[in-house]
Design a protein around this motif. Structure first.
Motif, PDB file in Angstrom:
ATOM      1  N   VAL A  84      -7.540  37.052  26.688  1.00 19.98           N
ATOM      2  CA  VAL A  84      -7.508  37.685  28.005  1.00 19.98           C
ATOM      3  C   VAL A  84      -8.685  38.637  28.134  1.00 19.98           C
ATOM      4  CG1 VAL A  84      -6.016  39.593  27.272  1.00 19.98           C
ATOM      5  CG2 VAL A  84      -6.026  38.922  29.677  1.00 19.98           C
TER       6      VAL A  84
ATOM      7  N   MET B 211      -2.379  43.935  26.051  1.00 19.13           N
ATOM      8  CA  MET B 211      -2.973  44.039  27.389  1.00 19.13           C
ATOM      9  C   MET B 211      -2.754  45.423  27.981  1.00 19.13           C
ATOM     10  SD  MET B 211      -2.531  40.323  29.264  1.00 19.13           S
ATOM     11  CE  MET B 211      -0.747  40.235  29.180  1.00 19.13           C
TER      12      MET B 211
ATOM     13  N   LEU C 183      -6.746  35.493  32.317  1.00 21.41           N
ATOM     14  CA  LEU C 183      -5.838  35.102  31.236  1.00 21.41           C
ATOM     15  C   LEU C 183      -6.086  33.643  30.864  1.00 21.41           C
ATOM     16  CD1 LEU C 183      -3.361  36.244  29.628  1.00 21.41           C
ATOM     17  CD2 LEU C 183      -1.918  35.179  31.362  1.00 21.41           C
TER      18      LEU C 183
ATOM     19  N   ARG D 219      -0.655  31.400  30.161  1.00 22.76           N
ATOM     20  CA  ARG D 219      -0.127  31.569  31.522  1.00 22.76           C
ATOM     21  C   ARG D 219       1.338  31.131  31.606  1.00 22.76           C
ATOM     22  NH1 ARG D 219      -3.779  33.273  34.998  1.00 22.76           N
ATOM     23  NH2 ARG D 219      -2.340  32.901  36.727  1.00 22.76           N
TER      24      ARG D 219
ATOM     25  N   TRP E 217       0.858  40.246  35.118  1.00 19.97           N
ATOM     26  CA  TRP E 217      -0.511  40.071  34.617  1.00 19.97           C
ATOM     27  C   TRP E 217      -1.149  38.809  35.197  1.00 19.97           C
ATOM     28  CZ3 TRP E 217      -2.329  44.140  32.047  1.00 19.97           C
ATOM     29  CH2 TRP E 217      -1.417  44.992  31.388  1.00 19.97           C
ATOM     30  N   LYS E 218      -0.334  37.824  35.565  1.00 17.72           N
ATOM     31  CA  LYS E 218      -0.852  36.571  36.116  1.00 17.72           C
ATOM     32  C   LYS E 218      -1.167  36.714  37.609  1.00 17.72           C
ATOM     33  CE  LYS E 218       2.711  34.480  34.189  1.00 17.72           C
ATOM     34  NZ  LYS E 218       3.697  33.437  33.757  1.00 17.72           N
TER      35      LYS E 218
END
Length: 460
Positions: A39, A78, A441, A446, A454-455
């Motif tokens: 990422v 992350m 990412l 995913r 985050w997606k």
């Protein structure tokens, strides 16, 4: 939510120390081939290898109690990279002194682990000490940026007594009240066994003889091997890199920065004994110096007299001729405990309480069976610096392992409630910052079902 909190117990110290400490170095330092980028967050990246490495570390640190998935581990990594990215945006600053101090502490710790700077440098694949320092400086800067960004986000967070009560009752209703381990408070009286004036003079005379021999051409390394009481002399010839931020004692650092190259010092005293030092090199802010350490001997007669003195004090306390607290003031010779009733402070926490299950095994064996108010027999001890003494320990207070209750454990419950509130605040902050932060990412991740978006899916 309870599972996440449990994981964070192991993740947070790991990320803020191991991830930005020496543990993370081998990937770059040992020239392992570049692995895939998992990422990108702002200008920060997480590699595929980071996930597996820190997942394993969490499982080892929790002694197998926590099994964390790749997706859970990635989300925690992350989070750290997001904090680091926005620390820069928010103009969070860290001083060179803070960074250097942390770097030096890491270097000193791992030098002790490997036995010498050369062995440490070789183990981590660096060319030299400066190469290692440069890498550590980058890592430590990011570590400090993350910590200060967290502090900035949560600086105004506090909990009221009502919030503590609601937090406690919530845990109780769900059957999730924590078990607090056995804790003890200890106090001690210490009587030092000291060398005679004649013995001190003997050591000084010997060191002055060695000084003259070195100045006449003898090798300080050979003299150290024969005479020094420093165990490190067999591994590095008594030679150490010294900076002003090093964890060496004050007298040692001051002498290293006083000498000229090749100069031999006069004998000087520290808590470890008497030293002789020679400066070899100057590399920027680092001085490379050798030393010889000699510790005065203490006779058996002096040791016996010291023990008998302490035994008499114990007898007077048991006979109630004097209180323990008054005996501390009158007789104890340890500066750190003399003025606080002999109370021993836990160096790991700065508090007076010790977790009985996390004590040094030898110390545990000595005090674990004591009841409140009971004392050990006088026993011999020696410090890392070589100071010899007799002491005895009083069990001032003892709390056995128990389920948390709001009366006895209010401060601990308050700390847990505050920690939870800060975590929730950072979670809320993250949710907002994710929206306007560049995040890329890798496709294989995913499929993860992250807690946060985050997606950047529109239906979340």
């Amino acid at each position: 939510m309870q599972q996440k909190t449990t994981i964070l117990k192991y993740i947070k110290p790991l990320i803020l120390t191991a991830f930005f400490g020496l543990v993370s170095l081998p990937t770059s330092a040992q020239k392992i081939k570049i692995d895939g980028v998992t990422v990108v967050i702002g200008k920060n990246i997480v590699l595929d290898s980071d996930i597996e490495k820190f997942k394993l570390e969490v499982e080892q640190r929790s002694e197998g109690k926590i099994k964390i998935s790749d997706c859970e581990m990635l989300e925690q990594l992350m989070e750290q990279k997001l904090l680091s990215h926005h620390a820069i945006i928010d103009s969070v600053t860290v001083s060179d002194a803070e960074i250097t101090s942390n770097v030096e502490r890491n270097i000193q710790y791992f030098t002790q682990q490997y036995g010498s700077p050369e062995k440490m440098i070789k183990a981590y694949g660096f060319n030299d000490l400066e190469d290692l320092k440069n890498e550590l400086t980058i890592i430590e800067k990011e570590n400090l940026l993350i910590r200060k960004e967290q502090e900035k986000i949560t600086e105004k967070i506090d909990v009221t007594p009502e919030e503590v009560r609601l937090y406690f009752n919530g845990l109780k209703e769900k059957g999730e009240l924590p078990q607090f381990p056995a804790e003890i408070e200890l106090a001690q009286i210490v009587i030092n066994a000291t060398p005679t004036k004649e013995e001190n003079e003997r050591i000084l005379n010997k060191l002055n003889e060695i000084k003259k021999e070195i100045e006449d051409g003898a090798s300080i390394r050979m003299k150290a091997i024969i005479n020094s009481d420093d165990p490190g002399v067999t591994q590095n010839g008594g030679k150490y890199p010294v900076t002003k931020e090093s964890n060496f004692i004050k007298e040692f650092k001051e002498m290293a920065f006083t000498l000229d190259i090749g100069q031999v010092s006069k004998p000087f005293k520290s808590q470890f004994g008497y030293h002789l030092m020679q400066l070899h090199e100057v590399k920027g802010d680092t001085r490379i110096a050798s030393h010889i350490l000699m510790q005065p001997n203490i006779s058996e007669e002096e040791l016996t007299a010291t023990k008998e003195k302490l035994e008499n004090i114990v007898a007077d306390i048991k006979a109630e001729k004097i209180t323990f607290e008054d005996a501390v003031k009158q007789f104890s010779e340890e500066k750190e405990t003399k003025n606080n009733g002999g109370l021993i402070i836990n160096p790991s926490t700065g508090e007076s309480k010790f977790d009985l299950t996390r004590m040094d095994p030898a110390f545990y064996a000595r005090v674990s069976d004591l009841k409140k108010g009971e004392m050990t027999e006088p026993f011999y001890d020696v410090t890392r610096g070589g100071d010899k003494m007799f002491k005895f320990i009083l069990m001032k207070n003892r709390t056995d392992t128990h389920e948390a209750n709001i009366v006895d454990d209010y401060v601990k419950v308050q700390q847990l409630a505050l920690q939870k509130k800060k975590e929730e605040t950072i979670t809320k902050w993250s949710k907002e910052k994710i929206k306007d932060t560049y995040i890329k990412l890798a496709d294989q991740h995913r499929k993860c079902n992250f807690i946060r978006n985050w997606k950047k899916e529109t239906n979340k």
